[in-house]
Structure formats: structure tokens, C-alpha cells
Scaffold this active site. Sequence first.
Site, PDB file in Angstrom:
ATOM      1  N   LYS A  87     -11.864   1.621  -3.708  1.00 16.36           N
ATOM      2  CA  LYS A  87     -10.483   2.090  -3.591  1.00 16.36           C
ATOM      3  C   LYS A  87      -9.532   1.315  -4.491  1.00 16.36           C
ATOM      4  O   LYS A  87      -9.818   0.188  -4.882  1.00 16.36           O
ATOM      5  CB  LYS A  87     -10.016   2.026  -2.139  1.00 16.36           C
ATOM      6  CG  LYS A  87     -10.144   0.664  -1.501  1.00 16.36           C
ATOM      7  CD  LYS A  87      -9.921   0.763   0.022  1.00 16.36           C
ATOM      8  CE  LYS A  87     -10.070  -0.573   0.699  1.00 16.36           C
ATOM      9  NZ  LYS A  87      -8.949  -1.129   1.367  1.00 16.36           N
ATOM     10  N   ARG A 116      -6.932   1.817  16.673  1.00 19.61           N
ATOM     11  CA  ARG A 116      -7.948   0.808  16.352  1.00 19.61           C
ATOM     12  C   ARG A 116      -7.696  -0.413  17.234  1.00 19.61           C
ATOM     13  O   ARG A 116      -6.568  -0.901  17.295  1.00 19.61           O
ATOM     14  CB  ARG A 116      -7.859   0.398  14.872  1.00 19.61           C
ATOM     15  CG  ARG A 116      -8.163   1.547  13.917  1.00 19.61           C
ATOM     16  CD  ARG A 116      -8.024   1.128  12.464  1.00 19.61           C
ATOM     17  NE  ARG A 116      -8.072   2.291  11.581  1.00 19.61           N
ATOM     18  CZ  ARG A 116      -7.841   2.247  10.283  1.00 19.61           C
ATOM     19  NH1 ARG A 116      -7.525   1.092   9.704  1.00 19.61           N
ATOM     20  NH2 ARG A 116      -7.904   3.337   9.543  1.00 19.61           N
ATOM     21  N   ASP A 149      -1.910  10.270   5.783  1.00 20.29           N
ATOM     22  CA  ASP A 149      -3.199  10.492   5.142  1.00 20.29           C
ATOM     23  C   ASP A 149      -3.196  11.768   4.322  1.00 20.29           C
ATOM     24  O   ASP A 149      -2.413  12.682   4.580  1.00 20.29           O
ATOM     25  CB  ASP A 149      -4.226  10.665   6.262  1.00 20.29           C
ATOM     26  CG  ASP A 149      -5.512   9.922   5.970  1.00 20.29           C
ATOM     27  OD1 ASP A 149      -5.755   9.637   4.796  1.00 20.29           O
ATOM     28  OD2 ASP A 149      -6.245   9.642   6.928  1.00 20.29           O
ATOM     29  N   HIS A 202      -6.510  14.170   2.310  1.00 22.86           N
ATOM     30  CA  HIS A 202      -7.875  14.271   1.800  1.00 22.86           C
ATOM     31  C   HIS A 202      -7.918  15.362   0.757  1.00 22.86           C
ATOM     32  O   HIS A 202      -7.547  16.498   1.029  1.00 22.86           O
ATOM     33  CB  HIS A 202      -8.840  14.539   2.954  1.00 22.86           C
ATOM     34  CG  HIS A 202      -8.946  13.366   3.878  1.00 22.86           C
ATOM     35  ND1 HIS A 202      -8.156  13.230   4.992  1.00 22.86           N
ATOM     36  CD2 HIS A 202      -9.711  12.243   3.804  1.00 22.86           C
ATOM     37  CE1 HIS A 202      -8.441  12.072   5.582  1.00 22.86           C
ATOM     38  NE2 HIS A 202      -9.384  11.453   4.890  1.00 22.86           N
ATOM     39  N   GLN A 234      -1.169   7.248  10.200  1.00 22.21           N
ATOM     40  CA  GLN A 234      -1.497   7.144   8.776  1.00 22.21           C
ATOM     41  C   GLN A 234      -0.931   8.356   8.059  1.00 22.21           C
ATOM     42  O   GLN A 234      -1.105   9.481   8.524  1.00 22.21           O
ATOM     43  CB  GLN A 234      -3.019   7.161   8.596  1.00 22.21           C
ATOM     44  CG  GLN A 234      -3.640   5.803   8.585  1.00 22.21           C
ATOM     45  CD  GLN A 234      -5.093   5.876   8.160  1.00 22.21           C
ATOM     46  OE1 GLN A 234      -5.820   6.789   8.535  1.00 22.21           O
ATOM     47  NE2 GLN A 234      -5.516   4.903   7.382  1.00 22.21           N
ATOM     48  N   HIS A 293      -9.656  10.103  -0.492  1.00 19.82           N
ATOM     49  CA  HIS A 293      -8.835   9.776   0.678  1.00 19.82           C
ATOM     50  C   HIS A 293      -7.664   8.964   0.130  1.00 19.82           C
ATOM     51  O   HIS A 293      -7.876   8.062  -0.671  1.00 19.82           O
ATOM     52  CB  HIS A 293      -9.549   8.881   1.687  1.00 19.82           C
ATOM     53  CG  HIS A 293     -10.947   9.281   2.045  1.00 19.82           C
ATOM     54  ND1 HIS A 293     -11.319   9.562   3.335  1.00 19.82           N
ATOM     55  CD2 HIS A 293     -12.072   9.418   1.298  1.00 19.82           C
ATOM     56  CE1 HIS A 293     -12.619   9.846   3.368  1.00 19.82           C
ATOM     57  NE2 HIS A 293     -13.098   9.765   2.146  1.00 19.82           N
ATOM     58  N   CYS A 352     -10.451  11.560   8.511  1.00 19.93           N
ATOM     59  CA  CYS A 352     -11.323  12.240   7.538  1.00 19.93           C
ATOM     60  C   CYS A 352     -12.098  13.429   8.111  1.00 19.93           C
ATOM     61  O   CYS A 352     -12.079  14.513   7.505  1.00 19.93           O
ATOM     62  CB  CYS A 352     -12.297  11.262   6.892  1.00 19.93           C
ATOM     63  SG  CYS A 352     -11.766   9.559   6.815  1.00 19.93           S
TER      64      CYS A 352
END
Length: 399
Positions: free
Chosen positions: A232, A131, A151, A153, A149, A278, A102
Site C-alpha cells: 500500500k 476492531r 472506504d 473498492h 472508514q 482498496h 471489502c
Amino acid sequence: MSKELEVEKRNHRKLGLDLELFMSVEEAPGMPIFLPNGMLLRNELEKYWKEKHFRAGYQEIKTPILMKQEVWEQSGHWDHYHDSMYFSKWDQQNYAIKPMSCPGAIFVFNSKRRSYRELPMRFAELGLVHRPELSGSLSGLLRVRSFTQDDAHLFVREDQVESEIVKVLELIDEFYSKFGFQYKVELSTRPEDYMGSEQIWEHAEKTLESVLKKKNLEFAINPGDGAFYGPKIDFHILDALGRSWQCGTIQLDFLMPEKFDCQYIDEDNNPCRPIMIHRAIYGSVERFMAILIEHFGGDFPLWLSPIQAKILPIADAHLDFALSVKSQLESEGIRTEIDDRVEKIGLKIRQAQMKKIPYMMVIGDQEVNNNSIAVRHRNEGNLGEWKIDSFVKKIIAEL
Ligand SMILES: [Zn+2]
């Protein structure tokens, strides 16, 4: 076959080794190593992802893996996500390895003065994140410490929130259908450890709920499972054995744009705060691969098969012709291997079959003389003698 046997037969760690897709080493627990075949599969997934996102109006970015600790203090990760992060120190400066992408996307948005006309902006990133999962929970590609990911945004105006979420819902549906997955939808609400006010949360939860209702999507409520910055919509895909796996997510966030003072200028030249969405579709590329391996039991559709065609010369005398067939197929973009070992043809066929290679091409005297190939399909068996040109056309049509 009993369900347990079927599950065992499809186990992605076993197939990962058999098909030489990926491996794990003690020296890097939870951080899978992709082998050449696994990379071919992975690259196809990423290529498809990039094409689809480009067409859907996304812009691809790449942001750093390591950023100063203060970034994560500002984003709220330090307070709410600390236990899921790795840290590092250099030159008396504290850093963290990103658990999410992010902040990088926010830096891109904030790099210029933005006008209302530019919104929605959609920044996509295949972001490598880390992680620290507990060592006891690590498993193949499903539970890992480093993963990518898929991802994105989105920075949107208030009046664009619903229509943008609808577009993401449609994109997700297109992706899952491509792989033949059914899926279930959940709305995950405010967790115990959250950032921001109850009012903002209520508004965000209502917005997601209303989009789902308008789209007539059935959904269950998953109380308390939202991200710390917003509620979410989660997507659980159902595989061939009816098991469900959480993959995609759409998260609505009013808070991070505030933390990082994101702005755009409206029609009357006033500064306004954008809203962030996201979202991920595969979720994690590694995890999605694990699910695909088990869903297909390694029998990938042709476009995903690491090796699409294997050429099996019967004897050394057929090798030159086999090599020329290989280069013809490769020049058409068909991923081809040749088995030039001095082994019985029956064994070569059996082994290619075990490697789940879609097409096998046997080459002997007859084929060399006729300038042809004898084609076998992994499921359909013998397909007879083919001219190379017509076989190439068949494969391309199938792709
Ligand atoms: Zn994010």
C-alpha cells in the site's frame, strides 16, 4: 506559548467536551457518542466526501456490519486478521463484525455478470467497522473500537491499474489541500504474515513504486507494513504543530478477487480476473475529526463550524427581532443559535467566543430601530453595523 501548552490547548478530548462535539461513556469503551454539534461537523465532512466521490465517478453502497464467519475465512481475514475482529453467534451460526468493508463491495461486484466495458467500477462506502483495540490504548476519537472508514473498492483491468491509482492520488491531494494539510507518502511492503505468492507481491510493489515515480512524488519505504493481501501507499498528513498522522491509504490487491472468484468478460468473451484497489482518504472519519480539531484548535473554517452565527439580544425586548433574524439566516442555510438568557451582553460575547463561533450578532435598541445587526467576528473583533441582507451575502460568499 511552549509546544506542550499548545498541544494541551488543542487536545481534541478537551475541546470535544468544551465545544460539545462528542463524548465517551464507560458503558461503551472506545465507541464515541456524537453530540449534535459533532454531528454537524461530521455531516459536513461526509457531505463533502460524497459530492467529491460522486463527481469522480464513484458509486456509493452500504453493506452489512455483521456477516457469517465463512465470509471472513474465504477473504483471508480469519487467518490473518483474527485478533482484530469481534465475533458473535446466533442460531448455531458463527458471525463476525466487519473490521473492513471489502467483502461487501465484492458481493456488489459479483452480483452481476460484468463486462470489460463497465470497468473500472468504483464502489464507495462510509463503512462502520469494529476492531477490539486494547482498553489501555483507547483515546478520544484517535484510538477507538468502532469507527467509520471512508472506504472505496475499485475493480479494474490490468491496463487501468496505473491510471486509476493516479486518479486516487489526485483526489487525495485535493482533499488534503482543502483542509490545508501538507503530507508525506510511504510505500508499505510485504508484511511477515501475508497471503499469496512472492511473485504477485513483487509485481504489486513494483507497480505502486512506478506510479509514485511517474508522479514525481517523494516517498519513503516502510518495510513490512503492507496489508496482508497487498502492498500500500500510505499518506501521513502534517498538522499545524508539525505532527504527522497516518490517514489515507491505497492498497493494490490481486488476491481477494481470486478468493471470491470475481470475473469480467473481455472483448473476446473470455472470463478475466479484475484487480482490486482498496483506498481511503480520511482513513477513519472519527480520527480525521480528532486531527481537524487539534489542527484548527477548534477554530474551524466557517464551512465546518457546527454553529456559524450566534445571535445575542441585549435584553428581552430585543428577542422578537432576534428570532426573526435567526429565521432569515436559517432560511439561507446558515447554522444559527440564539442566546436568550438574561445575562450581561459582555458575558454572552465572551462565552460565544469561547465556543469559537465565527460570527456573533449583537442586537439592541439601535439595531431593532435600524433593522440591522452589530456583527463581531471571533478573530477580527467588531465588524460594525450591517443590514441583514448584506451580511447574509457576505457569509454565503465566504462559504
Ligand atoms: Zn478493502
